[in-house]
Design a protein around this motif. Structure first.
Motif, PDB file in Angstrom:
ATOM      1  N   ARG A  24       0.886  -1.261   0.084  1.00  0.00           N
ATOM      2  CA  ARG A  24      -0.045  -0.011   0.165  1.00  0.00           C
ATOM      3  C   ARG A  24       0.960   1.377  -0.047  1.00  0.00           C
ATOM      4  N   GLY A  25       0.234   2.403  -0.585  1.00  0.00           N
ATOM      5  CA  GLY A  25       0.876   3.567  -0.631  1.00  0.00           C
ATOM      6  C   GLY A  25       1.208   3.977  -1.977  1.00  0.00           C
ATOM      7  N   LYS A  28       5.373   4.853  -1.821  1.00  0.00           N
ATOM      8  CA  LYS A  28       6.141   3.837  -1.554  1.00  0.00           C
ATOM      9  C   LYS A  28       6.142   2.485  -2.379  1.00  0.00           C
ATOM     10  N   GLU A  54      -3.258   4.291   0.786  1.00  0.00           N
ATOM     11  CA  GLU A  54      -3.100   3.965   2.335  1.00  0.00           C
ATOM     12  C   GLU A  54      -4.351   3.388   2.822  1.00  0.00           C
ATOM     13  N   LYS A  56      -7.448   3.085   5.317  1.00  0.00           N
ATOM     14  CA  LYS A  56      -7.943   3.910   6.273  1.00  0.00           C
ATOM     15  C   LYS A  56      -8.211   3.019   7.492  1.00  0.00           C
TER      16      LYS A  56
END
Length: 365
Positions: A24-25, A28, A54, A56
């Motif tokens: 995730r991200g 990244k 990202e 929640k």
């Protein structure tokens, strides 16, 4: 834009990208790929960003796809088509671009050149069509089966063409699947079109075998335990069975209304798409006039509907609305186990154009 389950499945199937393995991200773990926005006269190279946002607090967040510079080529409510050629991602704004114009042999351009590659391997189809025309000129062909079974029209065709009977999940003739059926001018009497057979994915199912399915829902008839029925998401059948499509999870569940059974057999939607793609990469749907002469059924093969490349993203919707259904054909063998001639997934007779791109109808006589 949300990368919906059919989009994720398509990217994984074409080995372009696997969201399941992505962290995730966007900064990244985001992945950037080259994408070409293709039109009739020009093309534009852009960057496609594939990422998972990202998480929640109470929701993981749907995977995303974004094309940089897209507002220069599309507006709100425009429909985009994504496709992959030799590992490269392309998109067409089919709201603004008439794809039919690109298929016109007189037009030249980047989109026309890509789409016309589909005609490179037509030799087997031409060969098969020639043989079918010769067969049609012979007139009615006698059935090779003693009874007027649903499969008799296909068995007679394969026998006449010299194609050995087999239970393979692959196509019948040099990559082309043959589906013969009795023609009818009355819509209500037209049979559903068989697509493929596929057992549940037992590793994600509540039950472990067709024997357990027969034990729970079968009935005794003609000297044996059986379960012959049609399952649809549009209704509940006499055995209390129905389908539910869980698109978010990528699953198709067969469910029972008997408390507390609920979902008991499960198919991964991706596996069903793969079965459809493998079986119907190219298909001849062959209509035959049927008649009984001296107690034996005869078939005169009259026309062919030639389809290529099923629209796999349509499978979920057609299952959900009951346009694609599934037949159980289970019988208990002398050993006590279940013998299943399916589960056979079938398409409503008038929905061919919803599952396949525009097809070509060819009259043999």
């Amino acid at each position: 834009m949300d990368a919906t389950e059919p989009v994720r499945s398509f990217f994984k199937r074409t080995a372009l990208h696997d969201y399941e393995k992505q962290g995730r991200g966007a900064r990244k773990n985001g992945v950037q790929l080259k994408c070409t926005i293709v039109g009739l006269d020009e093309s534009h190279s852009v960057i496609a960003s594939l990422y998972k946002p990202e998480a929640k607090p109470n929701k993981a967040g749907d995977p995303r796809i974004w094309l940089y510079g897209l507002p220069d080529h599309a507006g709100p409510d425009d429909l985009l088509a994504l496709f992959v050629v030799k590992g490269d991602l392309y998109t067409i704004n089919i709201t603004r671009v008439d794809v039919c114009d690109a298929l016109d042999g007189n037009l030249r351009g980047p989109l026309s050149e890509i789409l016309q590659r589909r005609n490179e391997a037509e030799t087997p189809a031409k060969m098969l069509l020639h043989r079918l025309r010769q067969l049609s000129r012979r007139g009615p062909i006698a059935s090779v089966m003693a009874q007027a079974a649903d499969t008799a029209v296909g068995r007679a065709l394969e026998d006449a063409l010299g194609i050995p009977m087999n239970s393979s999940q692959g196509p019948d003739f040099q990559g082309i699947e043959l589906k013969a059926f009795r023609s009818s001018h009355t819509p209500s009497k037209q049979n559903r079109k068989q697509l493929f057979a596929k057992v549940p994915d037992w590793d994600v199912s509540r039950l472990n075998s067709m024997t357990e399915v027969l034990d729970l829902f079968g009935y005794f008839r003609d000297g044996a335990d059986r379960l012959n029925c049609t399952v649809s998401a549009a209704n509940i059948n006499s055995q209390g069975l129905t389908f539910e499509v869980k698109e978010g999870a990528g699953l198709l569940n067969e469910c029972s209304t008997k408390d507390p059974i609920g979902p008991f057999a499960t198919w991964r939607l991706e596996g069903l798409r793969e079965a459809l793609a493998n079986k119907h990469h190219e298909t001849f749907w062959i209509a035959a006039d049927a008649e009984v002469i001296d107690g034996r059924e005869y078939f005169h093969y009259r026309s062919v509907t030639h389809t290529k490349g099923p629209l796999l993203a349509q499978l979920d919707a057609l299952l959900r609305e009951g346009t694609i259904t599934m037949d159980h054909m289970i019988k208990r063998s002398p050993s006590g186990s279940a013998r299943e001639r399916g589960p056979s997934f079938k398409l409503a007779p008038h929905a061919l154009d919803r599952l396949f791109p525009p097809s070509e109808e060819i009259f043999l006589t």
